[in-house]
Design a protein around this motif. Sequence first.
Motif, PDB file in Angstrom:
ATOM      1  N   UNK A 129     103.459 -62.113  22.374  1.00  0.00           N
ATOM      2  CA  UNK A 129     104.318 -62.793  23.353  1.00  0.00           C
ATOM      3  C   UNK A 129     105.246 -63.840  22.752  1.00  0.00           C
ATOM      4  N   UNK A 130     105.603 -63.683  21.452  1.00  0.00           N
ATOM      5  CA  UNK A 130     106.548 -64.622  20.832  1.00  0.00           C
ATOM      6  C   UNK A 130     107.880 -64.556  21.594  1.00  0.00           C
ATOM      7  N   UNK A 131     108.683 -65.633  21.468  1.00  0.00           N
ATOM      8  CA  UNK A 131     109.981 -65.678  22.172  1.00  0.00           C
ATOM      9  C   UNK A 131     110.813 -64.425  21.894  1.00  0.00           C
ATOM     10  N   UNK A 132     110.793 -63.936  20.635  1.00  0.00           N
ATOM     11  CA  UNK A 132     111.641 -62.779  20.329  1.00  0.00           C
ATOM     12  C   UNK A 132     111.151 -61.480  20.979  1.00  0.00           C
ATOM     13  N   UNK A 133     109.832 -61.424  21.326  1.00  0.00           N
ATOM     14  CA  UNK A 133     109.361 -60.190  21.971  1.00  0.00           C
ATOM     15  C   UNK A 133     109.863 -60.088  23.413  1.00  0.00           C
ATOM     16  N   UNK A 134     110.300 -61.210  23.995  1.00  0.00           N
ATOM     17  CA  UNK A 134     110.784 -61.163  25.384  1.00  0.00           C
ATOM     18  C   UNK A 134     112.300 -61.340  25.496  1.00  0.00           C
ATOM     19  N   UNK A 135     112.989 -61.685  24.400  1.00  0.00           N
ATOM     20  CA  UNK A 135     114.430 -61.948  24.553  1.00  0.00           C
ATOM     21  C   UNK A 135     115.314 -61.384  23.440  1.00  0.00           C
ATOM     22  N   UNK A 136     114.741 -60.528  22.572  1.00  0.00           N
ATOM     23  CA  UNK A 136     115.585 -59.910  21.534  1.00  0.00           C
ATOM     24  C   UNK A 136     116.213 -58.630  22.074  1.00  0.00           C
ATOM     25  N   UNK A 137     117.032 -57.981  21.267  1.00  0.00           N
ATOM     26  CA  UNK A 137     117.636 -56.699  21.658  1.00  0.00           C
ATOM     27  C   UNK A 137     116.561 -55.666  21.989  1.00  0.00           C
ATOM     28  N   UNK A 138     115.479 -55.714  21.224  1.00  0.00           N
ATOM     29  CA  UNK A 138     114.398 -54.736  21.469  1.00  0.00           C
ATOM     30  C   UNK A 138     113.770 -54.953  22.841  1.00  0.00           C
ATOM     31  N   UNK A 139     113.677 -56.240  23.250  1.00  0.00           N
ATOM     32  CA  UNK A 139     113.145 -56.532  24.584  1.00  0.00           C
ATOM     33  C   UNK A 139     114.086 -55.964  25.645  1.00  0.00           C
TER      34      UNK A 139
END
Length: 390
Positions: free
Chosen positions: A266-276
């Motif tokens: 649940x790191x910030x990048x898992x919810x707001x990166x391109x992959x998310x």
Amino acid sequence: MSTPQPSRFTFTRRQSASNKTPRQINRNLVFNLVRTRQPLSRADLARVSGLQRSTVSLIVEDLIKEKWILEGSTGRPPRGRRPTFLELNHQRAVIALDIHPSQTTVAVTDLGGKIVAQNVVALAEDPNKAIQAIIASIRKLIAAHSDKSFDGIGISLPGRADPLLEKLIFAPNLKWPVSSIKSRIQRATGLHVEMDNVANACALSEVWFGDSDGLHDLVVVNVSEGIGTGIFANGQLLRGANGMAGEFGHVQMDTDGPLCGCGGRGCWETVSSNRAGLRYYQELSGIAPPQSFAALVKMAQADDVYAIKALEKMSSFLGRGLRMISSALAPSEIVIVGDITTAWYMFGPVVEAELKLNALSKEPRLRPSFEGNTARLRSAVALVMNGSLV
Ligand SMILES: [Zn+2]
């Protein structure tokens, strides 16, 4: 045996080397005016910059002597002396490399960061073959631009590497070892190579190219396969121990969130990166996402409801993370780099609304990078040029 120097001396020396003097700031200003408004005369420069004619003349002579700019054509005013126009020295160029997990863009750019030519190299699984392909592409570009003299090669990297040992310290999204890339490219081309984390390089670029003046604290947030941040504070990049400062992308936002490349959840990048963004699209629509994030942005621009909803969700989480950055660092400005900025008119307001919910710190100015999705390439130019102009 000599006594090691106390570390405070090193610290002071570094500080004074990276903090610009008024003369350096004026020099940077004049160079950037020539870059953005060329061709223009010394009189134009004095008028636009607000500097004294004599100050402008001195700086211009220096910049010509050091081959940053050239005297080009002469103007034809109705009366009086003919002014000589100044322009960038287009003879000088830089090779810029933007490395992504599965591909690398290799480009020739001028000193102003303008892309003259570029190739996209697909990266093989085998790192040896991948580096060979990159080197071949660099050689081809250099041969095709034999009229130019190259200042060096800048590499922006989606990870953290030790600048001296070239050891990759942290690059959870890069499946590909880059440990010897710098020295191998240097050996193969004979050119000087600078390599840094992409977010740091972008922060340097915002300051170097004059979009920000370097006097105010600034945070660059690079939204790509992951999320990286570059922090420019007190006149220099904030690097921290092992160069690891700024890994906000790996601060946990959701204890039950998706597994992250770093091993956390649940790191910030898992919810707001391109992959998310791509994952949200699949969750919302029930159909497989498009091949690339750029394609998803295009779908949203063409009014695809699920694409819009997916990117709004991603943008909302992006803004939430910016609140954390804003509270922690209170920067004057936050600059977003990445494909999401190509549809900033749609999603910028969603990010900004979340950021504004911050009750603690003075609201920073939020803007997309002026260079859109070529910002990463331009940042590689800033890496090579940093320290040589000012
Ligand atoms: Zn993580």
